[in-house]
Design a protein around this motif. Structure first.
Motif, PDB file in Angstrom:
ATOM      1  N   LEU A   1     -61.131  31.343 -41.006  1.00 45.74           N
ATOM      2  CA  LEU A   1     -60.155  32.422 -40.987  1.00 45.74           C
ATOM      3  C   LEU A   1     -60.603  33.517 -40.026  1.00 45.74           C
ATOM      4  CD1 LEU A   1     -59.324  32.557 -44.779  1.00 45.74           C
ATOM      5  CD2 LEU A   1     -58.111  31.368 -42.953  1.00 45.74           C
ATOM      6  N   ASN A   2     -59.660  34.069 -39.275  1.00 50.11           N
ATOM      7  CA  ASN A   2     -59.983  35.053 -38.248  1.00 50.11           C
ATOM      8  C   ASN A   2     -60.016  36.469 -38.812  1.00 50.11           C
ATOM      9  OD1 ASN A   2     -57.267  35.690 -38.610  1.00 50.11           O
ATOM     10  ND2 ASN A   2     -56.623  34.347 -36.936  1.00 50.11           N
TER      11      ASN A   2
ATOM     12  N   GLN B   1     -55.124  28.536 -40.785  1.00 49.00           N
ATOM     13  CA  GLN B   1     -54.695  29.933 -40.930  1.00 49.00           C
ATOM     14  C   GLN B   1     -53.227  30.023 -41.322  1.00 49.00           C
ATOM     15  OE1 GLN B   1     -56.284  28.716 -38.310  1.00 49.00           O
ATOM     16  NE2 GLN B   1     -58.101  29.955 -37.828  1.00 49.00           N
TER      17      GLN B   1
ATOM     18  N   ARG C   1     -51.757  31.807 -44.686  1.00 49.17           N
ATOM     19  CA  ARG C   1     -50.715  32.840 -44.630  1.00 49.17           C
ATOM     20  C   ARG C   1     -49.532  32.466 -45.501  1.00 49.17           C
ATOM     21  NH1 ARG C   1     -51.655  32.283 -38.982  1.00 49.17           N
ATOM     22  NH2 ARG C   1     -53.086  33.865 -38.185  1.00 49.17           N
TER      23      ARG C   1
END
Length: 306
Positions: free
Chosen positions: A283-284, A204, A208
């Motif tokens: 991915l959250n 993640q 980002r």
């Protein structure tokens, strides 16, 4: 005991013993004691005063007294020259040690700028081959779209300055969030999360940073008809990491994960981030995953292969 032995000597022996004692005192005050020049001079003056007074107390004849005093002055002069030579030697030795230490610090700093800090420390403490296997590493490749045609229309200084500005911003983003920069190859930039050993950066974090890289590129002026655009690809998987080279060290990654990440970049879309299914599934909720597209809440988009 020493005083009794000393006083039992005849006057001639006492004179010479006192002269030797005085000479050694002056030599010691100049050479053996590491202190400032002013203190050395004061110690020498005190030694001369004491020895002169002692010689006067021995009731020497005038000529004999002058001879002894001249001897002490000559010893003082020789001691001063010897002290100066010793001091110069000490300063040169200190300068050499300082120079060696400065060069060592420069070498260490250079090594830590080239290699990850933990790898640099490992090389410094125990030189040798460094080779590690990491099972979950997120590899990022970023590349300028149409770089070769763009360079044909730009001055060399402008090309280098633009690359330096962009990659410096990429370095800043990686350093801030624990993503490890691996290397640059021409206009391509490679980074990874999960290496070296102990890195806490996860997939993640790498995604980002990739999205932030795309934002950074949009803010770089290029003085051309169209702005510079990047393609970025990310994939996660096992890699082999290690240091190669004997004089020009480089920390690099190898394996299918690296090749897949490179393909994600090369087959991507300008201004977009392309990731593999393995990455997309991790991915959250910060990211909205759609068919063939990965969209974050900030509407930054990532191309996504099923």
């Amino acid at each position: 005991m020493w005083f009794l032995i000393f006083m039992n000597q005849d006057l001639y022996a006492i004179k010479h013993l006192w002269l030797v004692t005085a000479a050694m005192s002056i030599l010691g005050s100049y050479i053996l004691i590491e202190t400032t020049t002013l203190i050395k001079v004061l110690l020498a003056v005190v030694s001369l005063v004491i020895t002169s007074s002692a010689l006067a107390a021995l009731e020497l004849e005038a000529l004999e007294y002058v001879i002894y005093l001249v001897h002490l002055l000559i010893i003082t002069l020789i001691s001063w020259v010897a002290s100066w030579q010793v001091e110069m030697g000490r300063r040169e030795a200190f300068a050499r040690r300082l120079g060696v230490e400065i060069e060592r610090e420069r070498t260490v700093d250079l090594l830590r700028n080239i290699l990850p800090e933990s790898i640099a420390n490992q090389l410094l403490s125990k030189p040798g081959t460094i080779a590690e296997r990491h099972e979950k590493v997120a590899v990022l490749f970023a590349d300028i779209v149409g770089f070769t045609p763009w360079t044909a229309t730009q001055e060399p200084q402008k090309v280098v300055a633009t690359l330096d500005q962009i990659f410096s911003e990429f370095d800043r983003l990686c350093d801030r969030y624990g993503v490890e920069k691996i290397k640059t190859i021409g206009d391509a930039y490679m980074a990874a999360g999960g290496v070296p050993q102990g890195s806490q950066a996860e997939v993640q974090d790498v995604v980002r940073r990739a999205l932030e890289m795309l934002e950074v590129v949009q803010q770089i002026p290029t003085n051309s008809a169209k702005s510079v655009q990047f393609r970025i690809g990310v994939h996660q998987g096992p890699v082999i990491a290690g240091v190669i080279g004997q004089h020009k060290f480089i920390y690099d990654l190898w394996g299918d994960t690296v090749n897949t990440a490179a393909r994600m970049e090369s087959h991507g879309i300008a201004g977009r981030l392309q990731v593999t299914e393995i990455v997309a599934k991790q991915l959250n909720d910060e990211f909205l995953v759609e068919s063939l597209l990965l969209r974050s809440k900030a509407k930054d988009r990532c191309q996504f292969f099923m």
